[in-house]
Write a protein that holds these residues in place. Structure first.
Motif, PDB file in Angstrom:
ATOM      1  N   CYS A  12       0.861  -1.191   0.000  1.00 28.13           N
ATOM      2  CA  CYS A  12       0.000   0.000   0.000  1.00 28.13           C
ATOM      3  C   CYS A  12       0.896   1.240   0.000  1.00 28.13           C
ATOM      4  O   CYS A  12       1.554   1.532   1.005  1.00 28.13           O
ATOM      5  N   HIS A  13       0.917   1.967  -1.114  1.00 27.62           N
ATOM      6  CA  HIS A  13       1.785   3.149  -1.184  1.00 27.62           C
ATOM      7  C   HIS A  13       1.338   4.246  -0.215  1.00 27.62           C
ATOM      8  O   HIS A  13       2.166   4.980   0.315  1.00 27.62           O
ATOM      9  N   LEU A  14       0.047   4.349   0.049  1.00 28.21           N
ATOM     10  CA  LEU A  14      -0.425   5.326   1.030  1.00 28.21           C
ATOM     11  C   LEU A  14       0.049   4.958   2.427  1.00 28.21           C
ATOM     12  O   LEU A  14       0.387   5.828   3.239  1.00 28.21           O
ATOM     13  N   CYS A  15       0.086   3.668   2.713  1.00 29.81           N
ATOM     14  CA  CYS A  15       0.571   3.204   4.010  1.00 29.81           C
ATOM     15  C   CYS A  15       2.048   3.508   4.168  1.00 29.81           C
ATOM     16  O   CYS A  15       2.500   3.916   5.245  1.00 29.81           O
ATOM     17  N   ASP A  16       2.805   3.335   3.096  1.00 30.00           N
ATOM     18  CA  ASP A  16       4.222   3.687   3.121  1.00 30.00           C
ATOM     19  C   ASP A  16       4.394   5.179   3.382  1.00 30.00           C
ATOM     20  O   ASP A  16       5.268   5.589   4.153  1.00 30.00           O
ATOM     21  N   MET A  17       3.554   5.976   2.771  1.00 35.99           N
ATOM     22  CA  MET A  17       3.601   7.424   2.994  1.00 35.99           C
ATOM     23  C   MET A  17       3.246   7.749   4.445  1.00 35.99           C
ATOM     24  O   MET A  17       3.873   8.612   5.071  1.00 35.99           O
TER      25      MET A  17
END
Length: 79
Positions: A12-17
Motif C-alpha cells: 500500500c503506497h499510502l501506508c508507506d507514505m
C-alpha cells in the motif's frame, strides 16, 4: 503492546507514505496491523487505510494526514 496502532495493507503506497509521516512527526511507538489478515478488520478499515488508532481512547485518524496534524492529534489528550 503500544498505545497506538497503524492499520494498513501490504503493498500500500499510502501506508508507506503514512509511515514516513509518522516518522517525521516523531510519533510514539506504535504497532502495525495488516487488515488483509482479518475479515473483520478488512470490513472495518479496508477502504480507509491507513488509519492511526489510539487504543486508550478509541480515537482514529484517517488518511490523509501530515506530520503537523499527527502531532496535534496525538497531543490532543495530553499525551
Amino acid at each position: 503492546m503500544a498505545d497506538w496502532v497503524l492499520y494498513q495493507r501490504d503493498y500500500c503506497h499510502l501506508c508507506d507514505m503514512a509511515l514516513a509521516v509518522l516518522a517525521e512527526a516523531r510519533a510514539p511507538d506504535f504497532d502495525s496491523v495488516w487488515v488483509d489478515d482479518s475479515q473483520e478488520l478488512e470490513e472495518r478499515y479496508g477502504a480507509r487505510v491507513p488509519v492511526l488508532r489510539d487504543l486508550r481512547s478509541g480515537r482514529e485518524l484517517d488518511w490523509p494526514f501530515d506530520a503537523d496534524k499527527v502531532s496535534r492529534w496525538i497531543h490532543a489528550n495530553g499525551r
